[in-house]
Design a protein around this motif. Structure first.
Motif, PDB file in Angstrom:
ATOM      1  N   MET A  61      37.369  57.325  41.428  1.00  0.00           N
ATOM      2  CA  MET A  61      37.263  58.583  42.122  1.00  0.00           C
ATOM      3  C   MET A  61      38.399  58.676  43.129  1.00  0.00           C
ATOM      4  O   MET A  61      38.627  57.755  43.893  1.00  0.00           O
ATOM      5  CB  MET A  61      35.934  58.647  42.857  1.00  0.00           C
ATOM      6  CG  MET A  61      34.733  58.741  41.958  1.00  0.00           C
ATOM      7  SD  MET A  61      34.775  60.042  40.729  1.00  0.00           S
ATOM      8  CE  MET A  61      35.233  61.451  41.658  1.00  0.00           C
ATOM      9  N   PRO A  62      39.106  59.793  43.146  1.00  0.00           N
ATOM     10  CA  PRO A  62      40.200  59.967  44.101  1.00  0.00           C
ATOM     11  C   PRO A  62      39.685  59.978  45.535  1.00  0.00           C
ATOM     12  O   PRO A  62      38.666  60.610  45.833  1.00  0.00           O
ATOM     13  CB  PRO A  62      40.781  61.333  43.740  1.00  0.00           C
ATOM     14  CG  PRO A  62      40.244  61.674  42.401  1.00  0.00           C
ATOM     15  CD  PRO A  62      38.968  60.917  42.232  1.00  0.00           C
ATOM     16  N   ILE A  63      40.388  59.270  46.412  1.00  0.00           N
ATOM     17  CA  ILE A  63      40.041  59.280  47.836  1.00  0.00           C
ATOM     18  C   ILE A  63      41.245  59.652  48.687  1.00  0.00           C
ATOM     19  O   ILE A  63      41.136  59.736  49.909  1.00  0.00           O
ATOM     20  CB  ILE A  63      39.448  57.931  48.305  1.00  0.00           C
ATOM     21  CG1 ILE A  63      40.438  56.792  48.082  1.00  0.00           C
ATOM     22  CG2 ILE A  63      38.109  57.669  47.630  1.00  0.00           C
ATOM     23  CD1 ILE A  63      40.035  55.486  48.764  1.00  0.00           C
ATOM     24  N   GLY A  64      42.390  59.877  48.068  1.00  0.00           N
ATOM     25  CA  GLY A  64      43.578  60.270  48.804  1.00  0.00           C
ATOM     26  C   GLY A  64      44.824  60.058  47.973  1.00  0.00           C
ATOM     27  O   GLY A  64      44.768  59.697  46.798  1.00  0.00           O
ATOM     28  N   ARG A  65      45.963  60.288  48.628  1.00  0.00           N
ATOM     29  CA  ARG A  65      47.256  60.149  47.976  1.00  0.00           C
ATOM     30  C   ARG A  65      48.230  59.582  48.999  1.00  0.00           C
ATOM     31  O   ARG A  65      48.150  59.880  50.176  1.00  0.00           O
ATOM     32  CB  ARG A  65      47.702  61.524  47.483  1.00  0.00           C
ATOM     33  CG  ARG A  65      48.925  61.508  46.619  1.00  0.00           C
ATOM     34  CD  ARG A  65      49.104  62.825  45.875  1.00  0.00           C
ATOM     35  NE  ARG A  65      48.109  63.084  44.852  1.00  0.00           N
ATOM     36  CZ  ARG A  65      48.072  62.519  43.641  1.00  0.00           C
ATOM     37  NH1 ARG A  65      48.981  61.648  43.298  1.00  0.00           N
ATOM     38  NH2 ARG A  65      47.141  62.812  42.774  1.00  0.00           N
ATOM     39  N   VAL A  66      49.157  58.736  48.548  1.00  0.00           N
ATOM     40  CA  VAL A  66      50.161  58.141  49.417  1.00  0.00           C
ATOM     41  C   VAL A  66      51.088  59.254  49.911  1.00  0.00           C
ATOM     42  O   VAL A  66      51.702  59.957  49.118  1.00  0.00           O
ATOM     43  CB  VAL A  66      50.978  57.055  48.683  1.00  0.00           C
ATOM     44  CG1 VAL A  66      52.080  56.512  49.588  1.00  0.00           C
ATOM     45  CG2 VAL A  66      50.063  55.932  48.197  1.00  0.00           C
ATOM     46  N   GLY A  67      51.157  59.375  51.249  1.00  0.00           N
ATOM     47  CA  GLY A  67      52.007  60.393  51.856  1.00  0.00           C
ATOM     48  C   GLY A  67      53.248  59.779  52.478  1.00  0.00           C
ATOM     49  O   GLY A  67      53.670  58.676  52.113  1.00  0.00           O
ATOM     50  N   ARG A  68      53.797  60.472  53.446  1.00  0.00           N
ATOM     51  CA  ARG A  68      55.044  60.056  54.083  1.00  0.00           C
ATOM     52  C   ARG A  68      54.842  58.775  54.893  1.00  0.00           C
ATOM     53  O   ARG A  68      53.743  58.489  55.357  1.00  0.00           O
ATOM     54  CB  ARG A  68      55.589  61.167  54.964  1.00  0.00           C
ATOM     55  CG  ARG A  68      54.709  61.489  56.154  1.00  0.00           C
ATOM     56  CD  ARG A  68      55.366  62.519  57.071  1.00  0.00           C
ATOM     57  NE  ARG A  68      54.500  62.856  58.171  1.00  0.00           N
ATOM     58  CZ  ARG A  68      54.268  62.071  59.221  1.00  0.00           C
ATOM     59  NH1 ARG A  68      54.844  60.899  59.316  1.00  0.00           N
ATOM     60  NH2 ARG A  68      53.453  62.447  60.181  1.00  0.00           N
ATOM     61  N   PRO A  69      55.902  57.996  55.060  1.00  0.00           N
ATOM     62  CA  PRO A  69      55.818  56.781  55.871  1.00  0.00           C
ATOM     63  C   PRO A  69      55.416  57.115  57.309  1.00  0.00           C
ATOM     64  O   PRO A  69      55.743  58.195  57.818  1.00  0.00           O
ATOM     65  CB  PRO A  69      57.237  56.217  55.834  1.00  0.00           C
ATOM     66  CG  PRO A  69      57.884  56.842  54.654  1.00  0.00           C
ATOM     67  CD  PRO A  69      57.243  58.185  54.481  1.00  0.00           C
ATOM     68  N   HIS A  70      54.729  56.173  57.972  1.00  0.00           N
ATOM     69  CA  HIS A  70      54.344  56.350  59.365  1.00  0.00           C
ATOM     70  C   HIS A  70      54.620  55.060  60.128  1.00  0.00           C
ATOM     71  O   HIS A  70      53.955  54.047  59.905  1.00  0.00           O
ATOM     72  CB  HIS A  70      52.871  56.721  59.487  1.00  0.00           C
ATOM     73  CG  HIS A  70      52.511  57.121  60.879  1.00  0.00           C
ATOM     74  ND1 HIS A  70      52.135  56.207  61.829  1.00  0.00           N
ATOM     75  CD2 HIS A  70      52.520  58.326  61.475  1.00  0.00           C
ATOM     76  CE1 HIS A  70      51.902  56.839  62.958  1.00  0.00           C
ATOM     77  NE2 HIS A  70      52.133  58.140  62.767  1.00  0.00           N
ATOM     78  N   GLY A  71      55.603  55.088  60.983  1.00  0.00           N
ATOM     79  CA  GLY A  71      55.957  53.913  61.777  1.00  0.00           C
ATOM     80  C   GLY A  71      56.886  52.992  61.008  1.00  0.00           C
ATOM     81  O   GLY A  71      57.378  53.303  59.932  1.00  0.00           O
ATOM     82  N   LEU A  72      57.107  51.821  61.603  1.00  0.00           N
ATOM     83  CA  LEU A  72      58.046  50.851  61.038  1.00  0.00           C
ATOM     84  C   LEU A  72      57.363  49.664  60.365  1.00  0.00           C
ATOM     85  O   LEU A  72      58.034  48.739  59.927  1.00  0.00           O
ATOM     86  CB  LEU A  72      58.973  50.340  62.154  1.00  0.00           C
ATOM     87  CG  LEU A  72      59.798  51.423  62.851  1.00  0.00           C
ATOM     88  CD1 LEU A  72      60.573  50.820  64.007  1.00  0.00           C
ATOM     89  CD2 LEU A  72      60.722  52.110  61.867  1.00  0.00           C
ATOM     90  N   ASP A  73      56.031  49.700  60.308  1.00  0.00           N
ATOM     91  CA  ASP A  73      55.301  48.547  59.775  1.00  0.00           C
ATOM     92  C   ASP A  73      54.910  48.676  58.310  1.00  0.00           C
ATOM     93  O   ASP A  73      54.138  47.878  57.792  1.00  0.00           O
ATOM     94  CB  ASP A  73      54.059  48.281  60.631  1.00  0.00           C
ATOM     95  CG  ASP A  73      53.039  49.414  60.584  1.00  0.00           C
ATOM     96  OD1 ASP A  73      53.339  50.480  59.991  1.00  0.00           O
ATOM     97  OD2 ASP A  73      51.941  49.248  61.152  1.00  0.00           O
ATOM     98  N   GLY A  74      55.428  49.689  57.614  1.00  0.00           N
ATOM     99  CA  GLY A  74      55.100  49.870  56.200  1.00  0.00           C
ATOM    100  C   GLY A  74      53.891  50.748  55.954  1.00  0.00           C
ATOM    101  O   GLY A  74      53.476  50.939  54.812  1.00  0.00           O
ATOM    102  N   ALA A  75      53.299  51.309  57.022  1.00  0.00           N
ATOM    103  CA  ALA A  75      52.143  52.202  56.863  1.00  0.00           C
ATOM    104  C   ALA A  75      52.598  53.567  56.351  1.00  0.00           C
ATOM    105  O   ALA A  75      53.776  53.926  56.444  1.00  0.00           O
ATOM    106  CB  ALA A  75      51.405  52.355  58.197  1.00  0.00           C
ATOM    107  N   PHE A  76      51.655  54.309  55.806  1.00  0.00           N
ATOM    108  CA  PHE A  76      51.909  55.673  55.337  1.00  0.00           C
ATOM    109  C   PHE A  76      50.708  56.540  55.674  1.00  0.00           C
ATOM    110  O   PHE A  76      49.594  56.043  55.840  1.00  0.00           O
ATOM    111  CB  PHE A  76      52.195  55.700  53.829  1.00  0.00           C
ATOM    112  CG  PHE A  76      51.086  55.143  52.989  1.00  0.00           C
ATOM    113  CD1 PHE A  76      50.024  55.928  52.578  1.00  0.00           C
ATOM    114  CD2 PHE A  76      51.098  53.797  52.617  1.00  0.00           C
ATOM    115  CE1 PHE A  76      48.994  55.400  51.809  1.00  0.00           C
ATOM    116  CE2 PHE A  76      50.075  53.258  51.849  1.00  0.00           C
ATOM    117  CZ  PHE A  76      49.021  54.063  51.444  1.00  0.00           C
TER     118      PHE A  76
END
Length: 149
Positions: A1-16
């Protein structure tokens, strides 16, 4: 079941930023498992960012736009008389006289209420007056014909 989609990067730690993120906070806890385009991944960092959006970092690199999912078996059982949208798609809609009106092809969120879209494009509001009953086992939804849009 879809729970989201990878969006734009956020910060310098590899988060999105997670686009179209599930409202279920349990999905975003550190250590939670999910799938990215079908491959397993684990959440290593999870935080709220601007406008309350969710940002996460996974245990491996992922491509922007990749779909984030969980197995259906991991979803909690819905409350009585509530349903997941995926449970309604494909059901046959009939009127109170049991005359077929079509199949549900989509469930659209709305400001006041969600709507069932039938294969001919007609909409049925997901409100008590319009939807008389839902029988998941019988694969039917009984509606009041007067509410067809």
């Amino acid at each position: 079941m879809p729970i989201g989609r990878v969006g734009r990067p956020h910060g310098l730690d590899g988060a999105f930023v997670v686009e179209h993120a599930s409202d279920d906070d349990r999905r975003w806890q550190v250590g939670a498992s999910l799938h990215v385009d079908g491959a397993p991944a684990t959440i290593e960092v999870s935080r709220r960012v601007g406008s309350g959006r969710r940002a996460i970092r996974l245990d491996r690199p992922v491509e922007r736009g990749a779909e984030l999912t969980v197995e259906r078996s991991e979803l909690p059982s819905p409350e009585p008389d509530t349903y997941y949208a995926f449970q309604l798609v494909g059901l046959v809609v009939v009127d109170e006289g049991r005359d077929p009106l079509g199949r549900v092809i989509a469930v659209h969120p709305g400001a006041a209420n969600d709507n069932l879209e039938l294969e001919d494009g007609r909409l049925v509001p997901l409100i008590e007056d319009a939807v008389r009953s839902v029988d998941l086992e019988g694969r039917t939804i009984v509606v009041d014909r007067g509410f067809l849009g």
